[in-house]
Design an enzyme around this catalytic site. Structure first.
Site, PDB file in Angstrom:
ATOM      1  N   GLU A 151       0.818  -1.235   0.000  1.00 39.89           N
ATOM      2  CA  GLU A 151       0.000   0.000   0.000  1.00 39.89           C
ATOM      3  C   GLU A 151       0.843   1.272   0.000  1.00 39.89           C
ATOM      4  O   GLU A 151       0.801   2.066   0.936  1.00 39.89           O
ATOM      5  CB  GLU A 151      -0.982  -0.032   1.178  1.00 39.89           C
ATOM      6  CG  GLU A 151      -1.899  -1.250   1.102  1.00 39.89           C
ATOM      7  CD  GLU A 151      -2.825  -1.402   2.292  1.00 39.89           C
ATOM      8  OE1 GLU A 151      -2.822  -0.537   3.185  1.00 39.89           O
ATOM      9  OE2 GLU A 151      -3.563  -2.413   2.324  1.00 39.89           O
ATOM     10  N   GLU A 259      -5.774 -10.517  -1.919  1.00 39.79           N
ATOM     11  CA  GLU A 259      -6.533 -10.466  -0.657  1.00 39.79           C
ATOM     12  C   GLU A 259      -8.031 -10.500  -0.949  1.00 39.79           C
ATOM     13  O   GLU A 259      -8.816  -9.738  -0.389  1.00 39.79           O
ATOM     14  CB  GLU A 259      -6.195  -9.186   0.123  1.00 39.79           C
ATOM     15  CG  GLU A 259      -4.739  -9.022   0.444  1.00 39.79           C
ATOM     16  CD  GLU A 259      -4.433  -7.819   1.344  1.00 39.79           C
ATOM     17  OE1 GLU A 259      -5.347  -7.252   1.972  1.00 39.79           O
ATOM     18  OE2 GLU A 259      -3.243  -7.446   1.405  1.00 39.79           O
TER      19      GLU A 259
HETATM   20  O1  9MR Z   1      -7.254  -8.563   8.077  1.00 35.75           O
HETATM   21  C1  9MR Z   1      -6.250  -7.879   8.798  1.00 35.75           C
HETATM   22  C2  9MR Z   1      -6.759  -7.516  10.205  1.00 35.75           C
HETATM   23  O2  9MR Z   1      -6.967  -8.702  10.949  1.00 35.75           O
HETATM   24  C3  9MR Z   1      -5.754  -6.628  10.903  1.00 35.75           C
HETATM   25  O3  9MR Z   1      -6.298  -6.182  12.137  1.00 35.75           O
HETATM   26  C4  9MR Z   1      -5.386  -5.449  10.030  1.00 35.75           C
HETATM   27  C5  9MR Z   1      -4.313  -4.594  10.666  1.00 35.75           C
HETATM   28  O4  9MR Z   1      -3.095  -5.328  10.775  1.00 35.75           O
HETATM   29  O5  9MR Z   1      -4.932  -5.872   8.760  1.00 35.75           O
HETATM   30  C6  9MR Z   1      -5.881  -6.620   8.045  1.00 35.75           C
HETATM   31  O6  9MR Z   1      -5.344  -7.002   6.795  1.00 35.75           O
HETATM   32  C7  9MR Z   1      -5.119  -5.955   5.856  1.00 35.75           C
HETATM   33  C8  9MR Z   1      -3.906  -6.322   5.030  1.00 35.75           C
HETATM   34  O7  9MR Z   1      -2.801  -6.590   5.854  1.00 35.75           O
HETATM   35  C9  9MR Z   1      -3.569  -5.230   4.033  1.00 35.75           C
HETATM   36  N1  9MR Z   1      -4.703  -4.939   3.208  1.00 35.75           N
HETATM   37  C10 9MR Z   1      -5.960  -4.651   3.901  1.00 35.75           C
HETATM   38  C11 9MR Z   1      -6.280  -5.787   4.865  1.00 35.75           C
HETATM   39  C12 9MR Z   1      -7.624  -5.536   5.552  1.00 35.75           C
HETATM   40  O8  9MR Z   1      -7.532  -4.389   6.352  1.00 35.75           O
END
Ligand code: 9MR
Length: 343
Positions: A151, A259
């Site tokens: 990102e 994802e």
């Molecule tokens: O699904 C993930 C969630 O459990 C965490 O709390 C969060 C923060 O670390 O990250 C989420 O995963 C994200 C991913 O790492 C990057 N793209 C967006 C995803 C959803 O927020």
């Protein structure tokens, strides 16, 4: 019996038929035969219960970690490295013949407090290099691909303001790729983003331009991730997505659908479920037909756990299995789509 009920019975039977008609082949096998790795992002505990292990063995040719490989979990303090969960996930994958995609080496949302101590470009480079090299040396030859940076763009296509941009400068991305390549030359290096799937959108176009420039200058990069956190009731511009995939193919760049989840309104309406199923199947068809798409990774596998309900109130049920860990119609429809897609 109303028409929706009849339609769903037909859909269920069609789904079951497709699975058995292919000699009972799993989603994982069907997709791999067509050059696509399917899989899920896992929570650290998913690799232990017998029921979930069966699901993973059946569906995953590739796995990633939803959280435990992020910096904030991996190295919450300068002198503490949290190897336990990543080691266990990598061992599980190896035991089960699955690839591992490491998510992620750097992400602005997972920075531990000690990173704020960096002030200069030299500080930034030393910190980033040490982190990347320590991880990639430990797992050298065992990780198929890394999301090196996650990102990095704003919606308007400018670079996101992160500690790496501030300390190192705009070349931090290519610097990270070079360091990663030096640490494990066989690992595939990806950059991962959201809202970057459709050509003609500022963020997608900026990412493409950056990756093309990297390729032209010999900066090591193998692929890009399109996260694809989508909603069943939002428009989806398939032509623009295919155009984007094809321009990446033209410069030799692989793509991971990295994802995927398609959230729906939790309203019990068959139309909502149908819209979700249609979009999932479209995504799978695109992934199978556009040959530079190498993996289709959902962001979880069951409604027991997903980031969606907390982040999008009123939406959920975004994954393939229900809370009883039973496969939903959408899963069966996706498997059928794979089975029907011949070279
Ligand atoms: O699904 C993930 C969630 O459990 C965490 O709390 C969060 C923060 O670390 O990250 C989420 O995963 C994200 C991913 O790492 C990057 N793209 C967006 C995803 C959803 O927020």
């Amino acid at each position: 019996m109303n028409i929706n009920k009849i339609a769903s019975i037909v859909a269920v039977s069609a789904g079951i038929f497709a699975v058995t008609a292919c000699g009972g082949k799993s989603m994982r096998k069907l997709a791999a035969e067509r050059g696509l790795d399917t899989g899920y992002a896992l929570a650290a505990g998913d690799i232990y219960p017998e029921k979930t292990v069966k699901i993973l063995q059946n569906d995953c040719n590739i796995i990633t970690s939803e959280n435990c490989m992020k910096w904030g979990y991996m190295r919450p303090k300068k002198d503490f490295w949290n190897w336990g969960d990543p080691d266990a996930l990598v061992a599980f994958a190896e035991k089960n013949g699955m690839k591992v995609k490491w998510h992620t080496l750097a992400w602005h949302q997972s920075n531990p407090p000690f990173l704020a101590d960096m002030k200069t470009r030299a500080d930034g480079i030393a910190m980033l290099d040490d982190y990347i090299t320590t991880i990639m040396t430990r797992y050298k030859g065992r990780i198929y691909a890394y999301d090196v940076i996650n990102e990095m763009f704003n919606e308007d296509g400018t670079l996101r303001d992160t500690i790496w941009l501030e300390t190192i400068g705009p070349d931090y991305i290519e610097h990270a790729l070079q360091t990663a390549h030096a640490a494990d030359p066989a690992a595939k290096l990806y950059l991962n983003e959201y809202n970057n799937e459709a050509a003609g959108y500022a963020k997608s176009d900026a990412m493409y331009a950056m990756v093309k420039d990297f390729k032209e200058r010999g900066v090591p990069i193998d692929g890009i991730g399109m996260q694809l956190h989508l909603a069943a009731d939002q428009p989806f511009d398939e032509a623009a997505v295919r155009r984007n995939l094809q321009r990446y193919a033209a410069i030799g760049i692989d793509v991971s659908f990295s994802e995927v989840d398609v959230r729906k309104k939790v309203d019990g309406k068959p139309e909502s479920a149908q819209a979700q199923q249609d979009l999932y199947c479209r995504l799978m068809r695109i992934a199978l037909e556009e040959k530079n798409v190498k993996s289709f990774i959902c962001w979880g596998f069951s409604d027991i756990h997903s980031w969606v309900p907390a982040s999008f109130p009123g939406y959920g049920e975004a994954l393939f299995y229900n809370t009883a860990l039973k496969p939903k119609l959408v899963y069966k429809a996706v498997v059928k789509t794979i089975a029907e897609n011949h070279e």
